[in-house]
Design an enzyme around this catalytic site. Structure first.
Site, PDB file in Angstrom:
ATOM      1  N   GLY A  45       1.286  13.643 -36.210  1.00 45.43           N
ATOM      2  CA  GLY A  45       2.754  13.650 -35.942  1.00 45.43           C
ATOM      3  C   GLY A  45       2.209  12.382 -34.759  1.00 45.43           C
ATOM      4  CD  GLN A  50       1.448  11.873 -29.419  1.00 44.09           C
ATOM      5  OE1 GLN A  50       2.409  11.008 -29.387  1.00 44.09           O
ATOM      6  NE2 GLN A  50       0.113  12.184 -28.694  1.00 44.09           N
ATOM      7  CB  CYS A  98      -1.219  16.608 -27.962  1.00 41.17           C
ATOM      8  SG  CYS A  98      -0.399  15.791 -27.580  1.00 41.17           S
ATOM      9  CG  LEU A  99      -3.883  12.982 -31.689  1.00 39.45           C
ATOM     10  CD1 LEU A  99      -2.832  11.636 -32.806  1.00 39.45           C
ATOM     11  CD2 LEU A  99      -4.736  13.000 -32.359  1.00 39.45           C
ATOM     12  CG  HIS A 140       3.844  18.876 -30.549  1.00 33.94           C
ATOM     13  ND1 HIS A 140       2.807  19.521 -29.957  1.00 33.94           N
ATOM     14  CD2 HIS A 140       3.689  17.327 -31.044  1.00 33.94           C
ATOM     15  CE1 HIS A 140       1.892  18.610 -29.490  1.00 33.94           C
ATOM     16  NE2 HIS A 140       2.234  18.138 -29.926  1.00 33.94           N
ATOM     17  CD  GLU A 141       4.168  14.265 -32.812  1.00 33.70           C
ATOM     18  OE1 GLU A 141       4.324  13.505 -31.995  1.00 33.70           O
ATOM     19  OE2 GLU A 141       3.832  15.022 -32.938  1.00 33.70           O
ATOM     20  CG  HIS A 144       4.783  13.879 -27.081  1.00 35.56           C
ATOM     21  ND1 HIS A 144       3.822  13.810 -26.202  1.00 35.56           N
ATOM     22  CD2 HIS A 144       4.601  13.939 -28.281  1.00 35.56           C
ATOM     23  CE1 HIS A 144       2.373  14.169 -26.897  1.00 35.56           C
ATOM     24  NE2 HIS A 144       3.611  15.068 -27.664  1.00 35.56           N
TER      25      HIS A 144
HETATM   26 NI    NI Z   1       1.538  15.624 -29.053  1.00 39.65          NI
END
Ligand code: NI
Length: 184
Positions: A45, A50, A98-99, A140-141, A144
């Site tokens: 995701g 991000q 998370c990236l 989660h997304e 953000h």
């Molecule tokens: Ni994340």
């Protein structure tokens, strides 16, 4: 286009994002770029902040995990202007990464069932329910979009223990296989 992934410490990750409409310039290319960036980084995701865009958009392709979580079969989607309207069910604990927080994985407790309204890439309004791991990835997304990160769900002690790692990430002192963008 593959974007660098913005990492912890960059203020864009803490901003509340803005809705967009169908006149948003270059939306198709942006969405393509987000998928490419996510695949390159082996994520499931990616939210617009991000890659440095403070807009209400995230993409998910969790289908590679479908062997372990059947609810993720063919779960590839684009969520525009999403609003979670209901969260219910027992809370479930599962590790997340998370990236934007490379090399950190921690257990996060989340509700197992959600209802969400959003627009797809054609600006068609959708209202859907998700359960299990799909509900987790969406939450989660979605966090953000509101300037939240999964570490915000941890208890203060756990968060304190991560402080050194977080400082290293914000300075780019982390081993990562994709291009990152650190705070200036
Ligand atoms: Ni994340």
């Amino acid at each position: 286009m593959i974007y660098p992934v913005v990492v912890y410490g960059h203020p864009v990750l803490r901003k509340v994002t803005k809705d967009i409409d169908n006149s948003y310039e270059g939306l198709g290319d942006l969405i393509d770029g987000m998928f490419q960036t996510m695949y390159r980084a082996e994520g499931i995701g990616l939210a617009a902040p991000q890659i440095g865009k403070s807009i209400r958009l995230f993409v998910i392709d969790a289908s590679p995990l479908a062997d372990d979580y059947p609810e993720l079969k063919d779960f590839k989607k684009i969520f525009i202007n999403a609003r979670i309207t209901q969260r219910e069910g027992d809370e479930d604990v599962h590790p997340e990464g998370c990236l934007s927080l490379p090399a950190i994985q921690e257990d996060v407790k989340r509700p197992t069932k959600i209802r969400i309204e959003y627009y797809d890439e054609n600006f068609t309004k959708k209202e859907e329910e998700y359960e299990g791991f799909a509900a987790r990835v969406i939450q989660h997304e979605y966090d953000h979009l509101d300037g939240k990160l999964f570490i915000d769900h941890l208890n203060p002690l756990k968060k304190r223990l991560l402080k050194g790692k977080l400082t290293s990430i914000s300075k780019g002192k982390v081993s990562v296989s994709y291009r990152i963008k650190t705070p200036v």
